[in-house]
Design a protein around this motif. Structure first.
Motif, PDB file in Angstrom:
ATOM      1  N   ARG A   1      72.561  35.065 -58.782  1.00 24.29           N
ATOM      2  CA  ARG A   1      71.803  36.306 -58.552  1.00 24.29           C
ATOM      3  C   ARG A   1      72.545  37.531 -59.103  1.00 24.29           C
TER       4      ARG A   1
ATOM      5  N   HIS B   1      74.292  37.765 -61.783  1.00 22.18           N
ATOM      6  CA  HIS B   1      74.023  37.862 -63.232  1.00 22.18           C
ATOM      7  C   HIS B   1      72.631  38.473 -63.457  1.00 22.18           C
ATOM      8  N   PHE B   2      71.645  38.032 -62.685  1.00 21.36           N
ATOM      9  CA  PHE B   2      70.294  38.606 -62.771  1.00 21.36           C
ATOM     10  C   PHE B   2      70.331  40.108 -62.453  1.00 21.36           C
ATOM     11  N   HIS B   3      70.984  40.462 -61.366  1.00 26.46           N
ATOM     12  CA  HIS B   3      71.031  41.877 -60.976  1.00 26.46           C
ATOM     13  C   HIS B   3      71.850  42.702 -61.960  1.00 26.46           C
TER      14      HIS B   3
ATOM     15  N   CYS C   1      71.880  41.934 -65.412  1.00 24.85           N
ATOM     16  CA  CYS C   1      71.085  42.016 -66.646  1.00 24.85           C
ATOM     17  C   CYS C   1      69.860  42.932 -66.538  1.00 24.85           C
ATOM     18  N   PHE C   2      69.232  42.976 -65.361  1.00 24.15           N
ATOM     19  CA  PHE C   2      68.011  43.784 -65.239  1.00 24.15           C
ATOM     20  C   PHE C   2      68.296  45.281 -65.094  1.00 24.15           C
TER      21      PHE C   2
ATOM     22  N   CYS D   1      73.031  43.342 -69.567  1.00 25.43           N
ATOM     23  CA  CYS D   1      74.099  42.483 -69.029  1.00 25.43           C
ATOM     24  C   CYS D   1      75.447  43.084 -69.424  1.00 25.43           C
TER      25      CYS D   1
ATOM     26  N   LEU E   1      62.509  31.514 -64.341  1.00 28.39           N
ATOM     27  CA  LEU E   1      63.674  32.147 -63.709  1.00 28.39           C
ATOM     28  C   LEU E   1      63.504  32.249 -62.197  1.00 28.39           C
ATOM     29  N   SER E   2      62.268  32.386 -61.747  1.00 27.54           N
ATOM     30  CA  SER E   2      62.025  32.421 -60.296  1.00 27.54           C
ATOM     31  C   SER E   2      62.455  31.121 -59.643  1.00 27.54           C
TER      32      SER E   2
ATOM     33  N   MET F   1      67.333  31.623 -69.177  1.00 30.61           N
ATOM     34  CA  MET F   1      68.640  32.197 -68.809  1.00 30.61           C
ATOM     35  C   MET F   1      69.330  32.780 -70.043  1.00 30.61           C
TER      36      MET F   1
ATOM     37  N   MET G   1      67.523  36.007 -70.784  1.00 34.28           N
ATOM     38  CA  MET G   1      67.915  37.050 -69.823  1.00 34.28           C
ATOM     39  C   MET G   1      69.323  37.558 -70.140  1.00 34.28           C
TER      40      MET G   1
END
Ligand code: HEM
Length: 325
Positions: free
Chosen positions: A69, A71-73, A75-76, A80, A196-197, A301, A304
């Motif tokens: 998570r 990494h997601f937070h 990149c968005f 990244c 991704l979900s 991934m 992203m």
């Protein structure tokens, strides 16, 4: 310097064109990540990250989810660039107090440990942004998910943005159209979004993030809602968590999609992926094909991980992931 190509310019048009072409090539080259980026400069980087991540996830399986998570937070929110890791100070406000992050993101200490081990083998070579990308992949693999090659060469930001963190990270109250739009603004397709979900096949969510769903929504399995209500009262319930994947909470598999088919998505946003809309068919595909899910998840991934990366001489390689050099 390249101003004034038109009338009166001291730069002849042919030279100007050549300069523009070179600048264009340089920009394209610097936007390019490479799987072999550290092969010469820090050959043990990937093995060092892997062993530290494997140790942390073996100790606490949920940590794999928390690192994924992160990494997601990262990149968005402005790409990244490890901006999520910058800690607040008296004169710096980062992203960690944003609504989606506050009292929720975990694993910052693990990243600090990984970074310290990487710095011990190669000083100021490996970026925190790359560590986040590799740690996400290694977490997925440790919990039984697909492996994939992580393109490398990201650099770390010198800035962070609280307002972008609040605006660009999707809330769990999102409807399908919100989710599609949110990912599309990051250059990701609806297929990427659905795949991704599937990260919600691991990890946990706080009661406050699914309260309104388990008391107010109709597209939820009744027995599942009742079991969740036992640990999540209609108001309050702070500090209580439930697994995002009721079937196999610590295994990275495709059970998340099977849960959606039986109306056992934990978050409102999860169940939106199978609620009579345009993504129903893809959810069914992933529920019945672990192979298809694995392939699409891995590809998504990588996509992203390309969002808004800093490369070349942009940004810096932080010595300490929590602060700018
Ligand atoms: C599609 C939109 C998404 C929404 C609305 C969303 C929302 C959430 C929420 C509300 C939580 C629970 C946080 C808490 O209660 O502390 C959560 C957890 C999590 N999310 Fe997402 N998320 C989304 C997409 C993603 C993506 C793309 C990934 C990674 C690729 C991801 C990975 C995770 C993981 C692994 C957890 C569990 C973390 C832990 O246990 O520490 N999520 N998400």
């Amino acid at each position: 310097m390249i101003m004034g190509f038109s009338g009166g310019s001291v730069v002849p048009p042919a030279v100007a064109t050549a300069i523009l072409l070179l600048l264009g090539l340089a920009a394209a080259a610097s936007a390019q990540l490479s799987a072999t980026f550290y092969d010469a400069s820090c050959p043990s980087a990937l093995a060092t990250i892997k062993s530290a991540v494997t140790a942390a996830v073996s100790k606490e399986p949920r940590m794999g989810a928390s690192l994924l998570r992160l990494h997601f937070h990262d990149c968005f929110v402005q790409g990244c660039d490890a901006s999520v890791l910058l800690a607040d100070t008296a004169n710096f406000t980062g992203e960690q107090t944003a609504f989606p992050n506050a009292n929720s993101i975990r694993g910052l200490d693990v990243i600090d440990t990984v970074k310290a081990q990487v710095e011990a083998v190669c000083t100021q070579i490996v970026s925190c942004a790359d560590i986040l990308a590799v740690a996400a992949r290694d977490s997925v693999v440790t919990l039984g998910g697909p492996s994939y090659t992580v393109p490398l060469g990201r650099r770390d930001s010198t800035t962070a943005s609280l307002s972008l963190a609040n605006n660009d990270l999707p809330p769990p109250t999102s409807d399908l159209a919100d989710l599609v739009g949110n990912f599309s603004r990051k250059g990701l397709s609806t297929t990427d979004m659905v795949a991704l979900s599937g990260a919600h096949t691991i990890g946990q969510a706080a009661c406050t993030n699914f309260q309104s769903r388990i008391y107010g929504e109709s597209n939820i399995n009744a027995a599942y809602a009742a079991s969740l209500q036992a640990n999540c009262p209609q108001s309050g319930g702070d500090g209580n968590f439930a697994p995002l994947d009721v079937a196999t909470p610590n295994a990275f598999d495709n059970a998340y999609y099977g849960n959606l088919v039986s109306q056992q998505g934990l978050l409102h946003s999860d169940q939106q992926l199978l609620n009579g809309g345009s993504t129903d068919a893809l959810v069914s595909t992933y529920a019945s094909s672990a192979t298809q899910f694995s392939a699409d998840f891995a590809a998504a991934m990588v996509s992203m991980g390309n969002i808004g990366v800093l490369t070349g001489s942009q940004g810096q390689i932080r010595l300490n992931c929590a602060k700018v050099n």
